[in-house]
Design a protein around this motif. Structure first.
Motif, PDB file in Angstrom:
ATOM      1  N   ASN A 162      -3.345  -2.575   4.678  1.00  0.00           N
ATOM      2  CA  ASN A 162      -3.503  -2.251   3.258  1.00  0.00           C
ATOM      3  C   ASN A 162      -3.652  -0.745   3.140  1.00  0.00           C
ATOM      4  N   GLU A 205      -9.096  -2.418  -3.551  1.00  0.00           N
ATOM      5  CA  GLU A 205      -8.522  -2.775  -2.255  1.00  0.00           C
ATOM      6  C   GLU A 205      -9.114  -4.093  -1.750  1.00  0.00           C
ATOM      7  N   VAL A 222      -0.596  -5.730   0.531  1.00  0.00           N
ATOM      8  CA  VAL A 222      -1.236  -6.329   1.702  1.00  0.00           C
ATOM      9  C   VAL A 222      -0.183  -7.083   2.498  1.00  0.00           C
ATOM     10  N   VAL A 255      -7.095  -7.533  -0.616  1.00  0.00           N
ATOM     11  CA  VAL A 255      -7.145  -7.998   0.769  1.00  0.00           C
ATOM     12  C   VAL A 255      -7.850  -9.341   0.859  1.00  0.00           C
TER      13      VAL A 255
END
Length: 272
Positions: free
Chosen positions: A153, A100, A160, A104
């Motif tokens: 997200n 993640e 995103v 991002v």
């Protein structure tokens, strides 16, 4: 059809009627007027209105150190209203996975590129998840600059979108917080959400921020804190101009120390 019915129907048909010479002349004149008349132009239909594009505006308040060190600072009014996009927000942050974080961070750096923070030197110092949104904090210590980024997200996803950013700081080096204190860093207010960061002393293990009716547990790590929430950081309807003497934030801070002591309504460390 019998002869009587046929006769009755023919009596209603204007084309079968016998006209006098005067009636024929009037009918011919009427027909000529109708044919000679220019057909009316249909009224122009109004063009369909162009949909207004949504805007996301942010408010940036530089840290108190910037009032002494920075050449200028700026306040931009933000849009009001609750944003349902932040319905999954939680007062206590969660961690961000490496997958993640990678997704991002790429989107945030693209958003921050060209701003006043030097991304070639800036370090990613904090990240936190609250519901479907992730916040990242980029820093340079000299000059004292923070680049905060907030993006949607969904957990476990690399998707995103809805990326917002705020940059603030000063032209001088960062002010160090005392062992049991903190400094108030930049405050960015977006459409429906706010984010802030700052420095903490070595004895500070936690910061609780009160933003109006909301209580937010900040992320604290490596001498910095960051927190965001779905609401304002400044009073609504303010009209103060940019610069020193602008709007005061509605925020208060409680500090938790290593020995368990809680300092309520703690005041930030200011330049001497």
């Amino acid at each position: 059809m019998n002869v009587h019915t046929d006769s009755a129907l023919r009596a209603l048909d204007a084309t079968t009627a016998t006209l006098s010479a005067g009636e024929q002349e009037r009918a011919r004149a009427t027909l000529e007027r109708i044919v000679a008349t220019t057909p009316s132009t249909p009224a122009a239909q109004p063009a369909a209105p162009t949909p207004a594009r949504g805007s996301r505006r942010r408010l940036i308040l530089l840290p108190m150190a910037a009032l002494t060190l920075a050449l200028a600072w700026m306040v931009i009014p933000a849009l009001g209203g609750d944003n349902p996009a932040y319905a999954s927000w939680t007062a206590t942050p969660a961690s961000v996975t490496s997958v993640e974080l990678s997704a991002v961070a790429a989107a945030c750096r693209d958003k921050l590129r060209g701003s006043s923070i030097d991304l070639d030197r800036a370090r990613l110092v904090l990240s936190e998840r609250r519901g479907d949104h992730v916040a990242l904090l980029y820093r340079t210590e000299d000059p004292d600059m923070s680049g905060a980024c907030l993006a949607r997200n969904p957990r476990g996803s690399t998707d995103v979108d809805d990326v917002d950013d705020g940059v603030g700081g000063s032209t001088g080096p960062a002010l160090k917080a005392p062992a049991t204190g903190y400094t108030q860093g930049a405050i960015s207010q977006f459409d429906g959400a706010s984010i802030t960061d700052g420095a903490v002393g070595a004895a500070v293990t936690g910061i609780t921020i009160h933003a109006g009716t909301l209580t937010v547990n900040a992320s604290v790590q490596n001498g910095r804190y960051v927190a965001w929430w779905p609401g304002p950081a400044f009073p609504s309807g303010y009209v103060q101009p940019s610069g020193k003497g602008g709007p005061e934030p509605i925020l208060t801070y409680d500090l938790t120390l290593t020995d368990g002591t809680v300092i309520h309504n703690a005041q930030p460390t200011l330049p001497s």
